[in-house]
Design an enzyme around this catalytic site. Structure first.
Site, PDB file in Angstrom:
ATOM      1  N   ARG A 117       0.820  -1.205   0.000  1.00 25.59           N
ATOM      2  CA  ARG A 117       0.000   0.000   0.000  1.00 25.59           C
ATOM      3  C   ARG A 117       0.860   1.263   0.000  1.00 25.59           C
ATOM      4  O   ARG A 117       0.338   2.355  -0.155  1.00 25.59           O
ATOM      5  CB  ARG A 117      -0.790  -0.073   1.292  1.00 25.59           C
ATOM      6  CG  ARG A 117      -2.063   0.654   1.418  1.00 25.59           C
ATOM      7  CD  ARG A 117      -3.182   0.086   0.626  1.00 25.59           C
ATOM      8  NE  ARG A 117      -4.431   0.428   1.232  1.00 25.59           N
ATOM      9  CZ  ARG A 117      -5.364  -0.454   1.552  1.00 25.59           C
ATOM     10  NH1 ARG A 117      -5.181  -1.729   1.307  1.00 25.59           N
ATOM     11  NH2 ARG A 117      -6.475  -0.059   2.089  1.00 25.59           N
ATOM     12  N   ARG A 143      -9.949   7.644   3.079  1.00 29.45           N
ATOM     13  CA  ARG A 143      -9.359   6.455   2.434  1.00 29.45           C
ATOM     14  C   ARG A 143      -8.921   6.795   1.011  1.00 29.45           C
ATOM     15  O   ARG A 143      -7.876   6.339   0.552  1.00 29.45           O
ATOM     16  CB  ARG A 143     -10.364   5.296   2.440  1.00 29.45           C
ATOM     17  CG  ARG A 143     -10.551   4.696   3.831  1.00 29.45           C
ATOM     18  CD  ARG A 143     -11.792   3.833   3.926  1.00 29.45           C
ATOM     19  NE  ARG A 143     -11.766   2.687   3.054  1.00 29.45           N
ATOM     20  CZ  ARG A 143     -12.851   2.008   2.692  1.00 29.45           C
ATOM     21  NH1 ARG A 143     -14.041   2.378   3.138  1.00 29.45           N
ATOM     22  NH2 ARG A 143     -12.745   0.958   1.913  1.00 29.45           N
TER      23      ARG A 143
HETATM   24  P1  AP5 Z   1      -8.924  -2.738   2.912  1.00 33.28           P
HETATM   25  O1  AP5 Z   1      -9.770  -3.717   3.594  1.00 33.28           O
HETATM   26  O2  AP5 Z   1      -7.793  -3.218   2.093  1.00 33.28           O
HETATM   27  O3  AP5 Z   1      -9.875  -1.772   2.101  1.00 33.28           O
HETATM   28  P2  AP5 Z   1      -9.671  -0.952   0.727  1.00 33.28           P
HETATM   29  O4  AP5 Z   1      -8.382  -0.988   0.045  1.00 33.28           O
HETATM   30  O5  AP5 Z   1     -10.171   0.395   1.087  1.00 33.28           O
HETATM   31  O6  AP5 Z   1     -10.462  -1.719  -0.282  1.00 33.28           O
HETATM   32  P3  AP5 Z   1     -11.891  -2.238  -0.135  1.00 33.28           P
HETATM   33  O7  AP5 Z   1     -11.893  -3.543   0.583  1.00 33.28           O
HETATM   34  O8  AP5 Z   1     -12.778  -1.146   0.420  1.00 33.28           O
HETATM   35  O9  AP5 Z   1     -12.314  -2.376  -1.659  1.00 33.28           O
HETATM   36  P4  AP5 Z   1     -12.040  -3.510  -2.711  1.00 33.28           P
HETATM   37  O10 AP5 Z   1     -11.164  -2.953  -3.793  1.00 33.28           O
HETATM   38  O11 AP5 Z   1     -11.599  -4.785  -2.072  1.00 33.28           O
HETATM   39  O12 AP5 Z   1     -13.493  -3.644  -3.310  1.00 33.28           O
HETATM   40  P5  AP5 Z   1     -14.589  -4.827  -3.145  1.00 33.28           P
HETATM   41  O13 AP5 Z   1     -14.194  -5.991  -3.967  1.00 33.28           O
HETATM   42  O14 AP5 Z   1     -14.913  -5.049  -1.696  1.00 33.28           O
HETATM   43  O15 AP5 Z   1      -8.290  -1.725   3.975  1.00 33.28           O
HETATM   44  C1  AP5 Z   1      -9.058  -1.180   5.046  1.00 33.28           C
HETATM   45  C2  AP5 Z   1      -8.148  -0.358   5.949  1.00 33.28           C
HETATM   46  O16 AP5 Z   1      -7.125  -1.204   6.524  1.00 33.28           O
HETATM   47  C3  AP5 Z   1      -7.363   0.769   5.265  1.00 33.28           C
HETATM   48  O17 AP5 Z   1      -8.121   1.946   5.179  1.00 33.28           O
HETATM   49  C4  AP5 Z   1      -6.142   0.891   6.186  1.00 33.28           C
HETATM   50  O18 AP5 Z   1      -6.459   1.618   7.341  1.00 33.28           O
HETATM   51  C5  AP5 Z   1      -5.868  -0.533   6.592  1.00 33.28           C
HETATM   52  N1  AP5 Z   1      -4.902  -1.258   5.726  1.00 33.28           N
HETATM   53  C6  AP5 Z   1      -5.157  -2.379   4.993  1.00 33.28           C
HETATM   54  N2  AP5 Z   1      -4.048  -2.792   4.360  1.00 33.28           N
HETATM   55  C7  AP5 Z   1      -3.076  -1.912   4.693  1.00 33.28           C
HETATM   56  C8  AP5 Z   1      -1.700  -1.817   4.333  1.00 33.28           C
HETATM   57  N3  AP5 Z   1      -1.107  -2.694   3.502  1.00 33.28           N
HETATM   58  N4  AP5 Z   1      -0.969  -0.783   4.845  1.00 33.28           N
HETATM   59  C9  AP5 Z   1      -1.543   0.119   5.692  1.00 33.28           C
HETATM   60  N5  AP5 Z   1      -2.834   0.070   6.069  1.00 33.28           N
HETATM   61  C10 AP5 Z   1      -3.604  -0.934   5.573  1.00 33.28           C
HETATM   62  O19 AP5 Z   1     -15.831  -4.121  -3.853  1.00 33.28           O
HETATM   63  C11 AP5 Z   1     -16.471  -2.963  -3.301  1.00 33.28           C
HETATM   64  C12 AP5 Z   1     -17.976  -3.006  -3.618  1.00 33.28           C
HETATM   65  O20 AP5 Z   1     -18.162  -2.896  -5.045  1.00 33.28           O
HETATM   66  C13 AP5 Z   1     -18.671  -4.305  -3.231  1.00 33.28           C
HETATM   67  O21 AP5 Z   1     -19.958  -4.001  -2.782  1.00 33.28           O
HETATM   68  C14 AP5 Z   1     -18.730  -5.142  -4.523  1.00 33.28           C
HETATM   69  O22 AP5 Z   1     -19.836  -6.008  -4.544  1.00 33.28           O
HETATM   70  C15 AP5 Z   1     -18.825  -4.053  -5.586  1.00 33.28           C
HETATM   71  N6  AP5 Z   1     -18.103  -4.383  -6.827  1.00 33.28           N
HETATM   72  C16 AP5 Z   1     -16.851  -4.903  -6.924  1.00 33.28           C
HETATM   73  N7  AP5 Z   1     -16.491  -5.020  -8.229  1.00 33.28           N
HETATM   74  C17 AP5 Z   1     -17.550  -4.551  -8.949  1.00 33.28           C
HETATM   75  C18 AP5 Z   1     -17.782  -4.376 -10.352  1.00 33.28           C
HETATM   76  N8  AP5 Z   1     -16.850  -4.703 -11.261  1.00 33.28           N
HETATM   77  N9  AP5 Z   1     -18.952  -3.855 -10.750  1.00 33.28           N
HETATM   78  C19 AP5 Z   1     -19.903  -3.506  -9.832  1.00 33.28           C
HETATM   79  N10 AP5 Z   1     -19.742  -3.635  -8.481  1.00 33.28           N
HETATM   80  C20 AP5 Z   1     -18.571  -4.151  -8.056  1.00 33.28           C
END
Ligand code: AP5
Length: 241
Positions: free
Chosen positions: A102, A185
């Site tokens: 990240r 975020r």
């Molecule tokens: P983390 O859990 O990694 O969250 P994020 O990166 O903000 O990503 P998300 O999980 O929110 O999104 P995603 O890309 O996985 O999307 P998803 O598939 O769920 O991190 C959370 C926190 O932890 C950070 O803020 C930080 O504090 C900390 N952290 C984690 N790792 C860290 C690191 N390495 N270093 C430092 N801090 C760290 O999809 C989202 C939604 O969209 C779902 O509802 C899904 O159904 C929908 N969707 C998905 N794809 C599609 C599509 N193609 N079309 C339509 N809808 C879709």
């Protein structure tokens, strides 16, 4: 035989895959599909951190405030948590990194770690997104606390309101999927994680896919990229961005 050579001998699976993208880009959704197809684990630092927070471990207590406000957890805390995970038996044929690295320091440590373990460079896929769509994706997200399946009440609803299609468990909303936290975020992504894409672009390991399309279209392209790793072709294909 050196540790690296020893591991190289055994490495026959899809190898390491890094999914990069903004919050809501679909990393978790695609990681689960890769996990199923290639029989390698999804390693989500977000899920691991949420587990530590829920269990109130020392690590979780150090991470919780950062997560609540949508900032990145400090590199040393994340590295402490993830070190050793790459050597677990289930990761012997590869793994899908979701939400890691990240920051550029995390990416540099990963490069060294993979080299040390005898892995080839990772397949790096960046899911590019139109930011206007992200808010709907994040505020509409629901997930199953039992199997981890991800839904979206607007875009990918479950068959029965509020219940997981797989096991019927009531779905939950993530605490950081609130508009004020989402803003932070996104800021963290732009300032600290976008440079990671640049890092991989510079070392020629970068593939960019349009993440705003329907999930199936993205999955199909991801599978083509990952399949080429099974046949030893990916390292020669270079940058697709
Ligand atoms: P983390 O859990 O990694 O969250 P994020 O990166 O903000 O990503 P998300 O999980 O929110 O999104 P995603 O890309 O996985 O999307 P998803 O598939 O769920 O991190 C959370 C926190 O932890 C950070 O803020 C930080 O504090 C900390 N952290 C984690 N790792 C860290 C690191 N390495 N270093 C430092 N801090 C760290 O999809 C989202 C939604 O969209 C779902 O509802 C899904 O159904 C929908 N969707 C998905 N794809 C599609 C599509 N193609 N079309 C339509 N809808 C879709």
């Amino acid at each position: 035989m050196s540790e690296a050579a020893e591991h190289h001998r055994e490495r026959e699976g899809v190898g390491p895959i890094v999914l990069l993208g903004a919050p809501g880009a679909g990393k978790g959704t695609q990681a689960k599909l890769l996990e199923r197809r290639y029989g390698v684990p999804q390693i989500s630092t977000g899920d691991m951190l949420r587990h530590h927070v829920a269990q109130k471990t020392d690590l979780g207590l150090q991470a919780v405030e950062y997560m609540q406000r949508g900032s990145l957890v400090p590199d040393d805390v994340v590295m402490r948590m993830i070190q050793g995970r790459f050597r677990a038996p289930d990761a012997a044929r590869g793994f899908v990194l979701d939400g890691f690295p990240r920051t550029v320091p995390q990416a540099e440590i990963l490069t060294e770690k993979l080299k040390h373990l005898g892995w080839p460079p990772p397949l790096v896929v960046y899911l590019a997104m139109d930011y206007n769509i992200l808010l709907q994706r994040l505020t509409g997200r629901r997930s199953c606390p039992k199997c981890g399946r991800i839904y979206n009440i607007y875009l990918q609803p479950p068959a029965h309101d509020g219940l997981c299609d797989v096991d019927g468990t009531p779905l939950i909303t993530r605490k950081d999927d609130r508009e004020d936290v989402i803003k932070e975020r996104l800021r963290a992504f732009v300032e600290e994680t976008r440079p990671v894409a640049k890092y991989y672009r510079q070392v020629g390991l970068f593939h960019k896919l349009d993440g705003s399309r329907p999930p199936d279209a993205i999955t199909a392209e991801l599978f083509v990229l990952a399949d080429s790793r099974l046949h030893g072709g990916e390292e020669e294909t270079g940058t697709v961005a």
